[in-house]
Design a protein around this motif. Structure first.
Motif, PDB file in Angstrom:
ATOM      1  N   VAL A  92       0.848  -1.187   0.000  1.00 13.51           N
ATOM      2  CA  VAL A  92       0.000   0.000   0.000  1.00 13.51           C
ATOM      3  C   VAL A  92       0.889   1.245   0.000  1.00 13.51           C
ATOM      4  N   VAL A  93       0.297   2.354  -0.359  1.00  9.13           N
ATOM      5  CA  VAL A  93       0.961   3.647  -0.239  1.00  9.13           C
ATOM      6  C   VAL A  93       0.115   4.476   0.711  1.00  9.13           C
ATOM      7  N   GLU A  94       0.741   4.972   1.770  1.00  4.63           N
ATOM      8  CA  GLU A  94       0.039   5.781   2.762  1.00  4.63           C
ATOM      9  C   GLU A  94       0.494   7.228   2.632  1.00  4.63           C
ATOM     10  N   GLY A  95      -0.451   8.135   2.760  1.00 10.67           N
ATOM     11  CA  GLY A  95      -0.119   9.533   2.598  1.00 10.67           C
ATOM     12  C   GLY A  95      -0.778  10.428   3.618  1.00 10.67           C
ATOM     13  N   LEU A  96      -0.172  11.576   3.807  1.00 15.43           N
ATOM     14  CA  LEU A  96      -0.710  12.629   4.647  1.00 15.43           C
ATOM     15  C   LEU A  96      -0.763  13.882   3.776  1.00 15.43           C
ATOM     16  N   GLU A  97      -1.919  14.537   3.757  1.00 11.35           N
ATOM     17  CA  GLU A  97      -2.092  15.747   2.963  1.00 11.35           C
ATOM     18  C   GLU A  97      -2.598  16.856   3.869  1.00 11.35           C
ATOM     19  N   ILE A  98      -1.935  17.996   3.801  1.00 13.62           N
ATOM     20  CA  ILE A  98      -2.347  19.176   4.569  1.00 13.62           C
ATOM     21  C   ILE A  98      -2.592  20.304   3.580  1.00 13.62           C
ATOM     22  N   ILE A  99      -3.806  20.854   3.619  1.00 14.86           N
ATOM     23  CA  ILE A  99      -4.174  21.952   2.733  1.00 14.86           C
ATOM     24  C   ILE A  99      -4.515  23.166   3.597  1.00 14.86           C
ATOM     25  N   LYS A 100      -3.816  24.263   3.351  1.00 14.99           N
ATOM     26  CA  LYS A 100      -4.074  25.509   4.073  1.00 14.99           C
ATOM     27  C   LYS A 100      -4.473  26.576   3.057  1.00 14.99           C
ATOM     28  N   THR A 101      -5.517  27.318   3.384  1.00 12.58           N
ATOM     29  CA  THR A 101      -6.016  28.372   2.510  1.00 12.58           C
ATOM     30  C   THR A 101      -5.739  29.732   3.157  1.00 12.58           C
ATOM     31  N   TYR A 102      -5.320  30.704   2.317  1.00 10.51           N
ATOM     32  CA  TYR A 102      -4.951  32.029   2.807  1.00 10.51           C
ATOM     33  C   TYR A 102      -5.689  33.112   2.024  1.00 10.51           C
ATOM     34  N   ARG A 103      -5.978  34.211   2.702  1.00 13.44           N
ATOM     35  CA  ARG A 103      -6.572  35.374   2.041  1.00 13.44           C
ATOM     36  C   ARG A 103      -5.521  36.043   1.166  1.00 13.44           C
ATOM     37  N   VAL A 104      -5.982  36.666   0.087  1.00 12.89           N
ATOM     38  CA  VAL A 104      -5.112  37.476  -0.768  1.00 12.89           C
ATOM     39  C   VAL A 104      -5.719  38.867  -0.819  1.00 12.89           C
TER      40      VAL A 104
END
Length: 136
Positions: A92-104
């Motif tokens: 298997v392939v295990e992953g961690l994803e972190i998505i951060k959204t910022y104001r412009v």
């Protein structure tokens, strides 16, 4: 693809791989968007895994009081992957994803303080058994 996009026209060209556009025929808020990767770094595979870090400019079209205008924000997508084996011996392939959204604001992303953060664990497996049939 039509059923997954909800009637949206998705445009991507291999000659400009950092740009994706979509537009829904129904219109309304968020009915059109452009995603452009403006920064990318890749960690090459090693015994500990591999990863990527992308900064994406997202531009959507909105409207209010009869006027249409663009809304721009920035999104940082960090992914980290590693190979693993299940207790049955399947790979298997295990992953961690972190998505951060910022104001412009005025073309400058405020990357000190994200407006939202999403953390996901991902597990990629084969849709079939990788080992022989088990005895009954």
């Amino acid at each position: 693809i039509e059923s997954r996009t909800g009637g949206a026209a998705v445009r991507w060209d291999a000659r400009t791989p950092n740009l994706l556009r979509y537009e829904r025929e129904a219109g309304g808020p968020g009915s059109a968007a452009e995603l452009k990767v403006v920064e990318r770094s890749v960690e090459l595979p090693s015994e500990k895994g591999w990863g990527s870090n992308e900064l994406i400019r997202v531009t959507t079209t909105s409207s209010a009081f009869g006027s249409s205008f663009d809304v721009t924000y920035a999104t940082r997508v960090q992914r980290r992957w590693r190979r693993a084996t299940t207790s049955e011996g399947d790979r298997v392939v295990e992953g961690l994803e972190i998505i951060k959204t910022y104001r412009v604001l005025d073309g400058v992303a405020g990357v000190e303080m994200p407006t939202s953060t999403l953390k996901s664990t991902i597990r990629l497996t084969r849709p079939y058994e990788t080992r022989g049939p088990q005895p009954k």
